[in-house]
Scaffold this active site. Structure first.
Site, mmCIF file in Angstrom:
data_model
loop_
_atom_site.group_PDB
_atom_site.id
_atom_site.type_symbol
_atom_site.label_atom_id
_atom_site.label_comp_id
_atom_site.label_asym_id
_atom_site.label_seq_id
_atom_site.Cartn_x
_atom_site.Cartn_y
_atom_site.Cartn_z
ATOM 1 N N CYS A 40 7.062 7.056 -0.506
ATOM 2 C CA CYS A 40 7.026 8.224 0.478
ATOM 3 C C CYS A 40 8.040 8.768 1.047
ATOM 4 O O CYS A 40 8.560 8.077 2.103
ATOM 5 C CB CYS A 40 5.634 8.018 0.992
ATOM 6 S SG CYS A 40 5.301 9.492 2.402
ATOM 7 N N CYS A 43 7.192 9.423 4.708
ATOM 8 C CA CYS A 43 6.963 8.151 5.459
ATOM 9 C C CYS A 43 8.437 7.481 5.731
ATOM 10 O O CYS A 43 8.590 6.837 6.866
ATOM 11 C CB CYS A 43 6.426 7.233 4.613
ATOM 12 S SG CYS A 43 4.695 7.760 3.868
#
Length: 119
Positions: A40, A43
């Site tokens: 991600c 993230c």
């Protein structure tokens, strides 16, 4: 340092949802829990911010990370549908969820408002 949680450590340090139906925080200080995945992009952008916060709030809050790929049961238990998602756990109130890679200033505001912790 942020700490990665498994289901076992989550049950011990945050909330034992296998034993309790109602929210009962197990920690001794407020916690911020980041639900993330290695693939991600947002993230990855959030990770260094959380590391900074863990240093700046050292001893005042615990910052944990949960890999949604490895800990799918935890993700499902909290209805995580998008990442990053962060769960803010005050010691004496219901937890609150925030979604997305929030800027550091927003995280600090939520820590002050929800967790009632100042730097």
């Amino acid at each position: 340092m942020t700490e990665n949680l498994t289901k076992a450590t989550f049950l011990e340090k945050v909330f034992n949802f296998e034993e309790n139906k109602e929210w009962k925080f197990e920690g001794d200080k407020p916690a911020l829990i980041d639900f993330y995945a290695d693939w991600c992009g947002p993230c990855k952008m959030l990770a260094p911010v959380l590391e900074q916060l863990s240093e700046e709030y050292k001893g005042k809050i615990d910052i944990y990370k949960i890999d949604t790929e490895a800990e799918q049961e935890l993700s499902a238990a909290f209805g995580i549908r998008s990442i990053p998602s962060m769960l803010f756990c005050p010691t004496d109130a219901e937890p609150q969820m925030a979604n997305g890679a929030l800027p550091k200033a927003d995280l600090e505001r939520i820590i002050a408002e929800v967790l009632k912790i100042e730097k």
